[in-house]
Write a protein that holds these residues in place. Structure first.
Motif, PDB file in Angstrom:
ATOM      1  N   ALA A 151       0.787  -1.213  -0.299  1.00 54.75           N
ATOM      2  CA  ALA A 151       0.059   0.065  -0.014  1.00 54.75           C
ATOM      3  C   ALA A 151       0.946   1.330  -0.096  1.00 54.75           C
ATOM      4  CB  ALA A 151      -0.942  -0.098   1.104  1.00 54.75           C
ATOM      5  N   PHE A 152       2.048   1.205   0.750  1.00 58.65           N
ATOM      6  CA  PHE A 152       2.878   2.600   0.646  1.00 58.65           C
ATOM      7  C   PHE A 152       3.561   2.652  -0.680  1.00 58.65           C
ATOM      8  CE2 PHE A 152       6.975   4.122   1.085  1.00 58.65           C
ATOM      9  CZ  PHE A 152       6.719   5.286   2.011  1.00 58.65           C
ATOM     10  N   ARG A 153       3.965   1.694  -1.061  1.00 54.16           N
ATOM     11  CA  ARG A 153       4.686   1.676  -2.500  1.00 54.16           C
ATOM     12  C   ARG A 153       3.673   2.294  -3.592  1.00 54.16           C
ATOM     13  NH1 ARG A 153       7.012  -3.161  -1.179  1.00 54.16           N
ATOM     14  NH2 ARG A 153       5.695  -4.508  -2.331  1.00 54.16           N
ATOM     15  N   VAL A 154       2.374   1.912  -3.687  1.00 53.37           N
ATOM     16  CA  VAL A 154       1.547   2.013  -4.484  1.00 53.37           C
ATOM     17  C   VAL A 154       0.886   3.498  -4.201  1.00 53.37           C
ATOM     18  CG1 VAL A 154      -0.972   1.763  -5.461  1.00 53.37           C
ATOM     19  CG2 VAL A 154       0.721   0.063  -4.803  1.00 53.37           C
ATOM     20  N   THR A 155       0.622   3.751  -3.205  1.00 51.21           N
ATOM     21  CA  THR A 155       0.279   5.319  -2.904  1.00 51.21           C
ATOM     22  C   THR A 155       1.198   5.984  -3.087  1.00 51.21           C
ATOM     23  OG1 THR A 155      -1.319   4.198  -0.933  1.00 51.21           O
ATOM     24  CG2 THR A 155      -0.958   6.581  -1.142  1.00 51.21           C
ATOM     25  N   PHE A 156       2.387   6.073  -2.648  1.00 50.37           N
ATOM     26  CA  PHE A 156       3.547   6.885  -2.782  1.00 50.37           C
ATOM     27  C   PHE A 156       3.659   7.236  -4.131  1.00 50.37           C
ATOM     28  CE2 PHE A 156       8.534   7.399  -2.475  1.00 50.37           C
ATOM     29  CZ  PHE A 156       8.380   8.790  -2.748  1.00 50.37           C
ATOM     30  N   ALA A 157       3.891   6.309  -5.111  1.00 49.17           N
ATOM     31  CA  ALA A 157       4.162   6.307  -6.554  1.00 49.17           C
ATOM     32  C   ALA A 157       3.069   6.993  -7.347  1.00 49.17           C
ATOM     33  CB  ALA A 157       4.177   4.873  -7.170  1.00 49.17           C
ATOM     34  N   THR A 158       1.652   6.768  -6.945  1.00 53.47           N
ATOM     35  CA  THR A 158       0.449   7.298  -7.560  1.00 53.47           C
ATOM     36  C   THR A 158       0.527   8.782  -7.296  1.00 53.47           C
ATOM     37  OG1 THR A 158      -0.635   5.256  -7.442  1.00 53.47           O
ATOM     38  CG2 THR A 158      -1.900   7.395  -7.724  1.00 53.47           C
ATOM     39  N   ILE A 159       0.636   8.850  -5.964  1.00 56.86           N
ATOM     40  CA  ILE A 159       0.577  10.626  -5.598  1.00 56.86           C
ATOM     41  C   ILE A 159       1.784  11.340  -6.431  1.00 56.86           C
ATOM     42  CG2 ILE A 159       0.734  12.242  -3.746  1.00 56.86           C
ATOM     43  CD1 ILE A 159      -0.956  10.197  -1.918  1.00 56.86           C
ATOM     44  N   TYR A 160       2.920  10.773  -5.813  1.00 57.97           N
ATOM     45  CA  TYR A 160       3.989  11.567  -6.686  1.00 57.97           C
ATOM     46  C   TYR A 160       4.000  11.644  -7.949  1.00 57.97           C
ATOM     47  CZ  TYR A 160       9.010  12.772  -6.753  1.00 57.97           C
ATOM     48  OH  TYR A 160      10.233  13.614  -6.897  1.00 57.97           O
ATOM     49  N   LEU A 161       3.738  10.842  -8.850  1.00 61.33           N
ATOM     50  CA  LEU A 161       3.453  11.165 -10.376  1.00 61.33           C
ATOM     51  C   LEU A 161       2.302  12.022 -10.494  1.00 61.33           C
ATOM     52  CD1 LEU A 161       4.122   7.395 -11.545  1.00 61.33           C
ATOM     53  CD2 LEU A 161       5.677   9.249 -11.650  1.00 61.33           C
ATOM     54  N   THR A 162       1.377  11.833 -10.003  1.00 64.46           N
ATOM     55  CA  THR A 162       0.090  12.823 -10.426  1.00 64.46           C
ATOM     56  C   THR A 162       0.246  14.110  -9.714  1.00 64.46           C
ATOM     57  OG1 THR A 162      -1.242  10.659  -9.883  1.00 64.46           O
ATOM     58  CG2 THR A 162      -2.673  12.745  -9.909  1.00 64.46           C
ATOM     59  N   TRP A 163       0.812  14.189  -8.434  1.00 60.22           N
ATOM     60  CA  TRP A 163       1.000  15.385  -7.892  1.00 60.22           C
ATOM     61  C   TRP A 163       2.100  16.362  -8.835  1.00 60.22           C
ATOM     62  CZ3 TRP A 163      -0.574  18.556  -3.942  1.00 60.22           C
ATOM     63  CH2 TRP A 163       0.239  19.628  -3.594  1.00 60.22           C
ATOM     64  N   ASN A 164       3.237  15.721  -9.245  1.00 56.93           N
ATOM     65  CA  ASN A 164       4.190  16.441  -9.942  1.00 56.93           C
ATOM     66  C   ASN A 164       3.659  16.721 -11.319  1.00 56.93           C
ATOM     67  OD1 ASN A 164       7.056  16.951  -8.672  1.00 56.93           O
ATOM     68  ND2 ASN A 164       6.059  14.900  -7.732  1.00 56.93           N
ATOM     69  N   LEU A 165       2.886  16.054 -12.018  1.00 60.11           N
ATOM     70  CA  LEU A 165       2.377  16.528 -13.228  1.00 60.11           C
ATOM     71  C   LEU A 165       1.187  17.245 -13.153  1.00 60.11           C
ATOM     72  CD1 LEU A 165       1.886  15.646 -16.265  1.00 60.11           C
ATOM     73  CD2 LEU A 165       0.410  13.925 -15.629  1.00 60.11           C
ATOM     74  N   CYS A 166       0.505  17.283 -12.185  1.00 59.21           N
ATOM     75  CA  CYS A 166      -0.487  18.281 -12.128  1.00 59.21           C
ATOM     76  C   CYS A 166       0.220  19.775 -11.541  1.00 59.21           C
ATOM     77  CB  CYS A 166      -1.455  17.785 -10.910  1.00 59.21           C
ATOM     78  SG  CYS A 166      -2.603  16.667 -11.504  1.00 59.21           S
ATOM     79  N   THR A 167       1.209  19.619 -10.798  1.00 58.11           N
ATOM     80  CA  THR A 167       2.013  20.800 -10.569  1.00 58.11           C
ATOM     81  C   THR A 167       2.310  21.568 -11.739  1.00 58.11           C
ATOM     82  OG1 THR A 167       2.808  20.131  -8.625  1.00 58.11           O
ATOM     83  CG2 THR A 167       3.919  21.801  -9.495  1.00 58.11           C
ATOM     84  N   LEU A 168       2.978  20.779 -12.742  1.00 59.01           N
ATOM     85  CA  LEU A 168       3.299  21.388 -13.933  1.00 59.01           C
ATOM     86  C   LEU A 168       2.113  21.949 -14.750  1.00 59.01           C
ATOM     87  CD1 LEU A 168       5.492  21.839 -16.152  1.00 59.01           C
ATOM     88  CD2 LEU A 168       4.948  19.398 -17.053  1.00 59.01           C
ATOM     89  N   LEU A 169       1.174  21.014 -14.872  1.00 50.30           N
ATOM     90  CA  LEU A 169      -0.084  21.551 -15.588  1.00 50.30           C
ATOM     91  C   LEU A 169      -0.609  22.750 -14.907  1.00 50.30           C
ATOM     92  CD1 LEU A 169      -1.585  18.321 -16.562  1.00 50.30           C
ATOM     93  CD2 LEU A 169      -0.345  19.860 -17.937  1.00 50.30           C
ATOM     94  N   GLY A 170      -0.707  22.713 -13.674  1.00 51.42           N
ATOM     95  CA  GLY A 170      -1.429  23.905 -12.908  1.00 51.42           C
ATOM     96  C   GLY A 170      -0.395  25.331 -13.099  1.00 51.42           C
ATOM     97  N   ALA A 171       0.936  25.034 -12.907  1.00 48.37           N
ATOM     98  CA  ALA A 171       1.819  26.505 -12.893  1.00 48.37           C
ATOM     99  C   ALA A 171       1.623  26.806 -14.355  1.00 48.37           C
ATOM    100  CB  ALA A 171       3.101  25.928 -12.712  1.00 48.37           C
ATOM    101  N   TYR A 172       1.487  25.917 -15.366  1.00 46.00           N
ATOM    102  CA  TYR A 172       1.500  26.437 -16.876  1.00 46.00           C
ATOM    103  C   TYR A 172       0.044  27.044 -17.182  1.00 46.00           C
ATOM    104  CZ  TYR A 172       5.884  25.245 -19.295  1.00 46.00           C
ATOM    105  OH  TYR A 172       7.083  24.858 -19.752  1.00 46.00           O
ATOM    106  N   GLY A 173      -0.989  26.462 -16.705  1.00 43.53           N
ATOM    107  CA  GLY A 173      -2.259  26.811 -16.845  1.00 43.53           C
ATOM    108  C   GLY A 173      -2.865  27.894 -15.941  1.00 43.53           C
ATOM    109  N   ALA A 174      -1.966  28.486 -15.115  1.00 40.85           N
ATOM    110  CA  ALA A 174      -2.364  29.340 -14.192  1.00 40.85           C
ATOM    111  C   ALA A 174      -3.278  30.612 -14.581  1.00 40.85           C
ATOM    112  CB  ALA A 174      -1.485  29.654 -13.155  1.00 40.85           C
ATOM    113  N   GLY A 175      -2.846  30.831 -15.725  1.00 41.73           N
ATOM    114  CA  GLY A 175      -3.541  32.460 -16.128  1.00 41.73           C
ATOM    115  C   GLY A 175      -4.815  31.862 -16.876  1.00 41.73           C
ATOM    116  N   ARG A 176      -4.923  30.761 -17.172  1.00 38.31           N
ATOM    117  CA  ARG A 176      -6.184  30.125 -18.060  1.00 38.31           C
ATOM    118  C   ARG A 176      -7.412  29.464 -17.331  1.00 38.31           C
ATOM    119  NH1 ARG A 176      -1.495  28.918 -20.795  1.00 38.31           N
ATOM    120  NH2 ARG A 176      -1.150  30.034 -22.641  1.00 38.31           N
TER     121      ARG A 176
END
Length: 268
Positions: A151-176
Protein backbone atom coordinates in the motif's frame (compact mmCIF):
# COMPACT_ATOMS: atom_id res chain seq x y z
CA UNK A 1 -6.90 -41.76 -3.77
CA UNK A 2 -7.15 -41.18 -7.54
CA UNK A 3 -9.71 -39.66 -9.83
CA UNK A 4 -11.18 -41.19 -12.97
CA UNK A 5 -8.14 -40.29 -15.06
CA UNK A 6 -5.81 -42.14 -12.75
CA UNK A 7 -4.02 -39.04 -11.44
CA UNK A 8 -3.81 -38.38 -7.71
CA UNK A 9 -6.65 -36.27 -6.37
CA UNK A 10 -5.36 -33.33 -4.36
CA UNK A 11 -7.61 -32.21 -1.53
CA UNK A 12 -7.29 -29.11 0.66
CA UNK A 13 -4.01 -27.30 1.27
CA UNK A 14 -2.23 -25.99 -1.82
CA UNK A 15 -5.02 -26.82 -4.26
CA UNK A 16 -7.62 -24.97 -2.21
CA UNK A 17 -5.34 -21.95 -1.86
CA UNK A 18 -4.64 -21.86 -5.62
CA UNK A 19 -8.33 -22.17 -6.41
CA UNK A 20 -9.23 -19.30 -4.09
CA UNK A 21 -6.47 -17.11 -5.55
CA UNK A 22 -7.55 -17.89 -9.13
CA UNK A 23 -11.22 -17.15 -8.42
CA UNK A 24 -10.67 -13.93 -6.49
CA UNK A 25 -10.63 -15.52 -3.03
CA UNK A 26 -9.01 -14.18 0.14
CA UNK A 27 -5.45 -14.26 -1.23
CA UNK A 28 -6.36 -12.22 -4.31
CA UNK A 29 -8.50 -9.83 -2.31
CA UNK A 30 -5.70 -9.21 0.20
CA UNK A 31 -3.35 -8.04 -2.54
CA UNK A 32 -6.04 -6.08 -4.39
CA UNK A 33 -7.10 -3.95 -1.43
CA UNK A 34 -3.86 -1.98 -0.92
CA UNK A 35 -3.56 -1.37 -4.67
CA UNK A 36 -7.15 -0.15 -4.87
CA UNK A 37 -6.88 2.06 -1.80
CA UNK A 38 -3.51 3.49 -2.78
CA UNK A 39 -4.43 4.33 -6.37
CA UNK A 40 -7.84 5.78 -5.48
CA UNK A 41 -6.49 8.12 -2.83
CA UNK A 42 -3.34 8.87 -4.82
CA UNK A 43 -5.25 10.00 -7.90
CA UNK A 44 -7.70 12.05 -5.84
CA UNK A 45 -5.03 13.82 -3.79
CA UNK A 46 -2.54 14.14 -6.64
CA UNK A 47 -4.91 16.28 -8.67
CA UNK A 48 -4.62 18.91 -5.93
CA UNK A 49 -1.23 19.62 -7.49
CA UNK A 50 -3.17 21.71 -10.01
CA UNK A 51 -4.11 24.04 -7.18
CA UNK A 52 -0.55 24.25 -5.92
CA UNK A 53 0.89 24.88 -9.37
CA UNK A 54 -1.58 27.71 -9.93
CA UNK A 55 -0.95 29.15 -6.45
CA UNK A 56 2.81 28.96 -6.89
CA UNK A 57 2.69 30.70 -10.26
CA UNK A 58 0.34 33.33 -8.86
CA UNK A 59 2.72 34.03 -5.98
CA UNK A 60 5.56 34.83 -8.33
CA UNK A 61 7.37 31.50 -8.49
CA UNK A 62 8.42 30.33 -11.93
CA UNK A 63 7.17 27.09 -13.43
CA UNK A 64 10.59 25.52 -12.84
CA UNK A 65 10.66 26.62 -9.19
CA UNK A 66 7.18 25.23 -8.56
CA UNK A 67 8.10 21.90 -10.15
CA UNK A 68 11.37 21.56 -8.23
CA UNK A 69 9.53 22.30 -5.00
CA UNK A 70 7.07 19.49 -5.70
CA UNK A 71 9.82 17.09 -6.73
CA UNK A 72 12.01 17.62 -3.67
CA UNK A 73 9.69 18.77 -0.88
CA UNK A 74 6.62 16.67 -1.76
CA UNK A 75 4.46 17.77 1.15
CA UNK A 76 1.45 19.81 0.15
CA UNK A 77 0.85 21.83 3.31
CA UNK A 78 4.48 22.99 3.45
CA UNK A 79 4.49 23.88 -0.23
CA UNK A 80 1.30 25.92 0.06
CA UNK A 81 2.68 27.67 3.15
CA UNK A 82 5.85 28.65 1.33
CA UNK A 83 3.95 29.86 -1.74
CA UNK A 84 1.57 31.80 0.48
CA UNK A 85 4.39 33.51 2.34
CA UNK A 86 5.99 34.56 -0.94
CA UNK A 87 2.64 35.77 -2.31
CA UNK A 88 2.04 38.20 0.58
CA UNK A 89 5.56 39.58 0.37
CA UNK A 90 6.96 37.72 3.35
CA UNK A 91 10.60 36.80 3.68
CA UNK A 92 11.88 33.59 2.17
CA UNK A 93 13.36 32.60 5.54
CA UNK A 94 9.96 32.98 7.21
CA UNK A 95 8.28 30.95 4.50
CA UNK A 96 10.85 28.18 4.77
CA UNK A 97 10.53 28.15 8.58
CA UNK A 98 6.76 27.75 8.32
CA UNK A 99 7.13 25.01 5.74
CA UNK A 100 9.57 23.11 7.96
CA UNK A 101 7.23 23.42 10.93
CA UNK A 102 4.34 21.96 8.96
CA UNK A 103 6.52 19.19 7.54
CA UNK A 104 7.77 18.19 10.99
CA UNK A 105 4.74 15.97 11.48
CA UNK A 106 6.11 13.65 8.80
CA UNK A 107 9.04 12.90 11.12
CA UNK A 108 6.55 11.65 13.71
CA UNK A 109 4.93 9.46 11.07
CA UNK A 110 8.37 8.10 10.24
CA UNK A 111 8.87 6.86 13.80
CA UNK A 112 5.80 4.67 13.40
CA UNK A 113 6.44 3.63 9.81
CA UNK A 114 10.10 2.62 10.05
CA UNK A 115 9.47 -0.66 11.82
CA UNK A 116 6.69 -1.52 9.40
CA UNK A 117 8.40 -0.63 6.12
CA UNK A 118 11.94 -1.64 7.20
CA UNK A 119 13.82 0.35 4.52
CA UNK A 120 17.47 -0.53 3.91
CA UNK A 121 20.40 1.46 2.53
CA UNK A 122 19.68 4.17 -0.05
CA UNK A 123 15.99 3.24 0.02
CA UNK A 124 15.72 5.05 3.36
CA UNK A 125 15.96 8.43 1.62
CA UNK A 126 13.29 7.55 -0.92
CA UNK A 127 11.06 6.08 1.78
CA UNK A 128 11.47 9.20 3.93
CA UNK A 129 10.36 11.36 0.99
CA UNK A 130 7.21 9.28 0.66
CA UNK A 131 6.12 9.40 4.31
CA UNK A 132 3.26 11.91 4.22
CA UNK A 133 -0.30 12.06 5.57
CA UNK A 134 -1.88 9.97 2.84
CA UNK A 135 0.73 7.22 2.57
CA UNK A 136 0.74 6.85 6.36
CA UNK A 137 -3.04 6.57 6.53
CA UNK A 138 -3.31 3.98 3.75
CA UNK A 139 -0.36 1.97 5.09
CA UNK A 140 -1.64 1.77 8.66
CA UNK A 141 -5.14 0.84 7.47
CA UNK A 142 -3.93 -2.49 6.03
CA UNK A 143 -4.44 -5.80 7.89
CA UNK A 144 -0.86 -7.13 7.68
CA UNK A 145 2.73 -6.04 7.10
CA UNK A 146 2.97 -7.27 3.50
CA UNK A 147 -0.20 -5.43 2.50
CA UNK A 148 1.03 -2.33 4.33
CA UNK A 149 4.30 -2.24 2.40
CA UNK A 150 2.48 -2.73 -0.91
CA UNK A 151 0.00 0.00 0.00
CA UNK A 152 2.83 2.41 0.80
CA UNK A 153 4.57 1.81 -2.52
CA UNK A 154 1.39 2.15 -4.59
CA UNK A 155 0.16 5.25 -2.75
CA UNK A 156 3.56 6.95 -2.86
CA UNK A 157 4.09 6.26 -6.55
CA UNK A 158 0.57 7.33 -7.54
CA UNK A 159 0.58 10.57 -5.55
CA UNK A 160 4.14 11.48 -6.52
CA UNK A 161 3.56 11.09 -10.24
CA UNK A 162 0.11 12.70 -10.22
CA UNK A 163 1.10 15.55 -7.91
CA UNK A 164 4.16 16.51 -9.94
CA UNK A 165 2.38 16.27 -13.29
CA UNK A 166 -0.50 18.36 -12.00
CA UNK A 167 1.92 20.90 -10.52
CA UNK A 168 3.38 21.39 -13.99
CA UNK A 169 -0.04 21.68 -15.60
CA UNK A 170 -1.30 24.04 -12.90
CA UNK A 171 1.71 26.32 -13.12
CA UNK A 172 1.49 26.51 -16.92
CA UNK A 173 -2.25 27.00 -16.98
CA UNK A 174 -2.57 29.33 -13.99
CA UNK A 175 -3.56 32.23 -16.18
CA UNK A 176 -6.16 30.23 -18.09
CA UNK A 177 -7.90 28.10 -15.46
CA UNK A 178 -8.77 30.84 -12.99
CA UNK A 179 -9.10 29.93 -9.33
CA UNK A 180 -8.61 26.18 -8.67
CA UNK A 181 -11.05 26.54 -5.77
CA UNK A 182 -13.80 27.46 -8.20
CA UNK A 183 -13.32 24.06 -9.84
CA UNK A 184 -13.65 22.21 -6.55
CA UNK A 185 -10.09 20.90 -6.61
CA UNK A 186 -9.41 22.14 -3.09
CA UNK A 187 -11.87 19.69 -1.53
CA UNK A 188 -10.90 16.54 -3.43
CA UNK A 189 -8.05 15.60 -1.12
CA UNK A 190 -9.86 16.13 2.21
CA UNK A 191 -12.94 14.27 0.94
CA UNK A 192 -10.88 11.27 -0.16
CA UNK A 193 -8.96 11.29 3.11
CA UNK A 194 -12.21 11.30 5.12
CA UNK A 195 -13.52 8.38 3.08
CA UNK A 196 -10.34 6.45 3.84
CA UNK A 197 -10.46 6.94 7.61
CA UNK A 198 -14.24 6.56 7.91
CA UNK A 199 -14.03 2.81 8.76
CA UNK A 200 -11.61 3.68 11.57
CA UNK A 201 -14.03 6.27 12.95
CA UNK A 202 -16.75 3.65 12.97
CA UNK A 203 -14.55 1.07 14.69
CA UNK A 204 -15.15 2.16 18.29
CA UNK A 205 -15.74 4.92 20.81
CA UNK A 206 -12.06 5.72 21.27
CA UNK A 207 -11.56 6.32 17.54
CA UNK A 208 -14.61 8.58 17.35
CA UNK A 209 -13.52 10.49 20.46
CA UNK A 210 -10.05 11.08 18.98
CA UNK A 211 -11.57 12.31 15.71
CA UNK A 212 -13.97 14.70 17.45
CA UNK A 213 -11.27 16.02 19.78
CA UNK A 214 -8.89 16.61 16.86
CA UNK A 215 -11.61 18.45 14.92
CA UNK A 216 -12.45 20.60 17.97
CA UNK A 217 -8.79 21.54 18.49
CA UNK A 218 -8.33 22.47 14.82
CA UNK A 219 -11.52 24.54 14.65
CA UNK A 220 -10.72 26.36 17.89
CA UNK A 221 -7.15 27.18 16.86
CA UNK A 222 -7.84 28.16 13.23
CA UNK A 223 -8.90 31.79 13.88
CA UNK A 224 -5.81 32.50 15.97
CA UNK A 225 -2.92 30.60 14.37
CA UNK A 226 -1.27 30.54 10.93
CA UNK A 227 -2.58 28.02 8.36
CA UNK A 228 -1.35 24.49 8.99
CA UNK A 229 -0.45 24.94 12.65
CA UNK A 230 -3.96 23.93 13.88
CA UNK A 231 -3.52 20.62 12.05
CA UNK A 232 -0.32 19.93 13.97
CA UNK A 233 -2.03 20.79 17.27
CA UNK A 234 -4.95 18.53 16.37
CA UNK A 235 -2.55 15.59 16.22
CA UNK A 236 -2.25 15.77 20.02
CA UNK A 237 -5.70 14.18 20.12
CA UNK A 238 -4.09 10.94 18.93
CA UNK A 239 -1.68 11.09 21.87
CA UNK A 240 -4.61 11.52 24.26
CA UNK A 241 -6.33 8.53 22.66
CA UNK A 242 -3.20 6.41 22.98
CA UNK A 243 -2.85 7.28 26.68
CA UNK A 244 -6.52 6.47 27.29
CA UNK A 245 -6.34 3.09 25.52
CA UNK A 246 -5.32 0.14 27.73
CA UNK A 247 -2.19 -1.70 26.70
CA UNK A 248 -2.80 -4.96 24.77
CA UNK A 249 -3.03 -7.98 26.99
CA UNK A 250 -4.21 -6.16 30.10
CA UNK A 251 -7.52 -7.13 31.74
CA UNK A 252 -9.06 -3.78 30.75
CA UNK A 253 -8.12 -4.30 27.12
CA UNK A 254 -9.54 -7.82 26.94
CA UNK A 255 -12.63 -7.36 29.08
CA UNK A 256 -14.89 -6.24 26.24
CA UNK A 257 -13.24 -8.33 23.53
CA UNK A 258 -15.69 -10.85 22.00
CA UNK A 259 -14.87 -14.50 22.37
CA UNK A 260 -13.04 -16.01 19.44
CA UNK A 261 -15.19 -18.06 17.09
CA UNK A 262 -14.32 -21.72 16.63
CA UNK A 263 -12.23 -22.41 13.53
CA UNK A 264 -14.06 -23.39 10.39
CA UNK A 265 -13.01 -26.71 8.91
CA UNK A 266 -11.17 -26.45 5.62
CA UNK A 267 -9.99 -22.84 6.10
CA UNK A 268 -6.37 -21.96 6.97
Amino acid sequence: MTNKTGTPAVTGGRAAHDERAATGGPAAQTSARPVRDGMALGLAVGTSGLAFGAAAAGSGLSVAQACVLSLLAFTGASQFALAGAVAVGGSLAGGVAGAILLGSRNALYGLRMTGLLQPRGPRKLLTALGVIDETTAVTLAQPDAASARLAFRVTFATIYLTWNLCTLLGAYGAGRLGSPGSLGLDVVGPAAFLALIWPQLCAGRTERAVGLLGAAIALTATPFLPPGVPVILAATAALAGALATPAPGTPAATADRPAAEPPVAGLP
